[in-house]
Design an enzyme around this catalytic site. Structure first.
Site, PDB file in Angstrom:
ATOM      1  N   LYS A  28       9.184  -4.993  -7.903  1.00 12.40           N
ATOM      2  CA  LYS A  28       8.097  -4.091  -8.020  1.00 12.40           C
ATOM      3  C   LYS A  28       8.056  -2.597  -8.237  1.00 12.40           C
ATOM      4  CE  LYS A  28       4.977  -4.413  -4.698  1.00 12.40           C
ATOM      5  NZ  LYS A  28       4.010  -4.651  -3.635  1.00 12.40           N
ATOM      6  N   SER A  29       9.177  -2.333  -7.008  1.00  9.97           N
ATOM      7  CA  SER A  29       9.527  -0.827  -7.226  1.00  9.97           C
ATOM      8  C   SER A  29       9.879  -0.132  -8.434  1.00  9.97           C
ATOM      9  CB  SER A  29      10.566  -0.554  -6.009  1.00  9.97           C
ATOM     10  OG  SER A  29      10.233  -0.936  -4.798  1.00  9.97           O
ATOM     11  N   ARG A  33       7.668   2.467 -11.221  1.00  7.62           N
ATOM     12  CA  ARG A  33       8.462   3.714 -11.573  1.00  7.62           C
ATOM     13  C   ARG A  33       8.824   3.739 -12.885  1.00  7.62           C
ATOM     14  NH1 ARG A  33       9.340   2.686  -6.578  1.00  7.62           N
ATOM     15  NH2 ARG A  33       9.923   4.106  -4.872  1.00  7.62           N
ATOM     16  N   GLY A 101      -0.123   0.603  -1.977  1.00 11.95           N
ATOM     17  CA  GLY A 101       0.199   1.632  -1.554  1.00 11.95           C
ATOM     18  C   GLY A 101       1.149   2.465  -2.326  1.00 11.95           C
ATOM     19  N   ARG A 129      -5.835   2.647   4.656  1.00 14.04           N
ATOM     20  CA  ARG A 129      -4.413   3.086   5.187  1.00 14.04           C
ATOM     21  C   ARG A 129      -4.437   4.755   5.062  1.00 14.04           C
ATOM     22  NH1 ARG A 129      -1.075  -0.798   1.215  1.00 14.04           N
ATOM     23  NH2 ARG A 129       0.770   0.309   2.126  1.00 14.04           N
ATOM     24  N   GLN A 176       8.340   5.909  -0.503  1.00 18.89           N
ATOM     25  CA  GLN A 176       7.085   6.258  -0.917  1.00 18.89           C
ATOM     26  C   GLN A 176       6.761   7.746  -1.100  1.00 18.89           C
ATOM     27  OE1 GLN A 176       3.989   3.883   0.364  1.00 18.89           O
ATOM     28  NE2 GLN A 176       4.579   2.151  -0.331  1.00 18.89           N
ATOM     29  N   ASP A 327      10.124  -4.283   4.159  1.00 21.95           N
ATOM     30  CA  ASP A 327       8.918  -5.422   3.703  1.00 21.95           C
ATOM     31  C   ASP A 327       9.342  -6.648   4.042  1.00 21.95           C
ATOM     32  OD1 ASP A 327       7.327  -3.615   2.428  1.00 21.95           O
ATOM     33  OD2 ASP A 327       8.391  -3.370   0.650  1.00 21.95           O
TER      34      ASP A 327
END
Length: 450
Positions: A28-29, A33, A101, A129, A176, A327
């Site tokens: 996912k990261s 990107r 997020g 958040r 992040q 996570d």
């Protein structure tokens, strides 16, 4: 499954051995990107293996709104025709980042030094958040932000027309925040410097270099000093997204606690800033091995084989490891429930401000299932009951958090009685094939409405 729709209660029943290959989604990261840096490049970036969960799809929609041409070619293959650094157009509608997020904070950074005005929102979880920790450093570039009380979404950012380069010390470990500042620095003149006292996942740095940015990383007494030279012309790339170690955590941990299991998870990214969970599981006595280790696209990759491990022991997880597995603590706490002794997790205050307060959510659910949990602001301890001794048999709240929902689904595979979550729909935000993948291995997951 939809993370934005009607709640979907889900039950996980004790099952037989989990067997087979678990082809988990793309990272996912890296997926987020890839889309953002592709949109900031000049020309066509081609992406293979993109995670097609709701979080990433929301980022793809956002890049279209900023003027990039983003195309889904099917089968995880996407292309992005970028507009270049500083080329973002002002969207004609509010940017909805759903539950992500990562998405909202990285996109805020990417647009913060362009002279455009953008309003961001999300689902109920994201809108609750805090965003101040990312908007505060962005304001140093000259960005103006207006949000709800407590720095919450919906929030409007007015990008800096004449951005200034920034030197910023990240106050708490956060990939992040670091990434948002670096992305903002792309369109600022001179050098933007980010200093992190504890290293966090470094996908942004690796990918910026891959796209042609001038970036250096030096370890000093002050910390890890990252220096980015602004206003480059980023070159489009062909990107193969490795499979997500955070998603791999669930079939891996399920195999470790479920008797007779033998699961192979192919092509997992083993970036050292992401692989802390696997190191921790091995220290606890898990039968977890790496096969076919190699490098793809600048990232270390291997196949992971996880087998049932009946003699797990509780350990003290080093606080310095937290950033590399932040996570994964929810599902680690599930594994800890089946270990003997105490698993002590320190330096984890970041868990308090994720999609939910993950320490609180897991502690409540584990206690309801018969496990002893002690907690503080920055730590928690799980006292394991040993294999076969965890009662289960309760319904717990997922609190709109995909990782909480999946962690308790894993737990139910090895408890004495089934585990139920009140809403499994958020799982779609990061792992849309979770249900089918796990049942394909032998798990018994049932929707209440099925």
């Amino acid at each position: 499954m939809s993370g934005h729709g009607t709640p979907i209660p889900m039950t996980s029943r004790p099952c037989g051995p989990l067997m087979g290959d678990a082809n988990v989604p793309g990272d996912k990261s890296i997926s987020h990107r890839s889309l953002i840096l592709g949109a900031l490049s000049v020309g066509e970036t081609r992406i293979t293996g993109l995670l097609e969960g709701e979080d990433v799809l929301d980022t793809a929609k956002a890049m279209r709104a900023f003027g990039a041409e983003v195309t889904d070619h099917g089968g995880g293959k996407w292309s992005v025709f970028g507009v270049g650094v500083g080329g973002f157009a002002e969207p004609d509608h509010v940017i909805d980042c759903g539950n992500s997020g990562t998405g909202v904070r990285l996109i805020m950074g990417a647009m913060a030094t362009s002279p455009i005005t953008v309003t961001f929102t999300g689902d109920a979880s994201l809108n609750g958040r805090p965003m101040g920790r990312v908007t505060d450093p962005l304001d140093l570039f000259g960005t103006q932000t207006v949000g709800r009380t407590g720095g919450r979404l919906p929030m409007t950012l007015v990008g800096a027309a004449d951005p200034l380069p920034v030197r910023y010390v990240v106050p708490v470990p956060s990939a992040q925040v670091k990434s948002a500042v670096l992305l903002a620095g792309l369109n600022a003149p001179g050098q933007t410097v980010v200093i992190e006292k504890e290293a966090t996942r470094d996908h942004t740095e690796r990918m910026l270099v891959g796209f042609g940015a001038e970036l250096t990383v030096v370890d000093t007494d002050e910390g890890r000093v990252i220096t980015l030279t602004g206003q480059p012309e980023l070159k489009p790339q062909d990107i193969i997204v490795p499979r997500d170690p955070s998603s791999a955590a669930f079939p891996v941990c399920a195999a470790i606690i479920t008797p007779g299991s033998d699961v192979l998870v192919p092509n997992i990214g083993l970036n050292p800033t992401r692989a802390g969970l696997f190191t921790t599981l091995r220290e606890m006595g898990a039968d977890l091995t790496y096969e076919n280790m190699r490098e793809e696209g600048g990232e270390p990759v291997a196949d992971l084989r996880a087998k049932f491990s009946p003699n797990l022991k509780g350990i003290a997880v080093p606080p310095a490891r937290a950033a590399s597995m932040i996570d994964e603590y929810p599902v680690l706490s599930v594994v800890a429930s089946f270990a003997e002794g105490v698993t002590d997790m320190q330096g984890v205050k970041e868990l308090r401000v994720k999609e939910s307060d993950r320490i609180d959510a897991m502690a409540k659910g584990l206690r309801a299932a018969g496990v002893t949990v002690d907690e503080g602001d920055d730590w928690w301890k799980v006292t394991g009951l040993g294999h076969g001794n965890v009662p289960g048999g309760v319904t717990v709240a997922s609190v709109l958090d995909h990782r909480i929902a999946m962690a308790f689904m894993v737990m139910g595979m090895a408890t004495q009685k089934p585990m139920t979550v009140d809403d499994g729909s958020p799982i779609a935000t990061s792992f849309p094939i979770f249900e089918g993948l796990m049942t394909g291995l032998g798990a018994q997951l049932v929707r209440a409405n099925s």
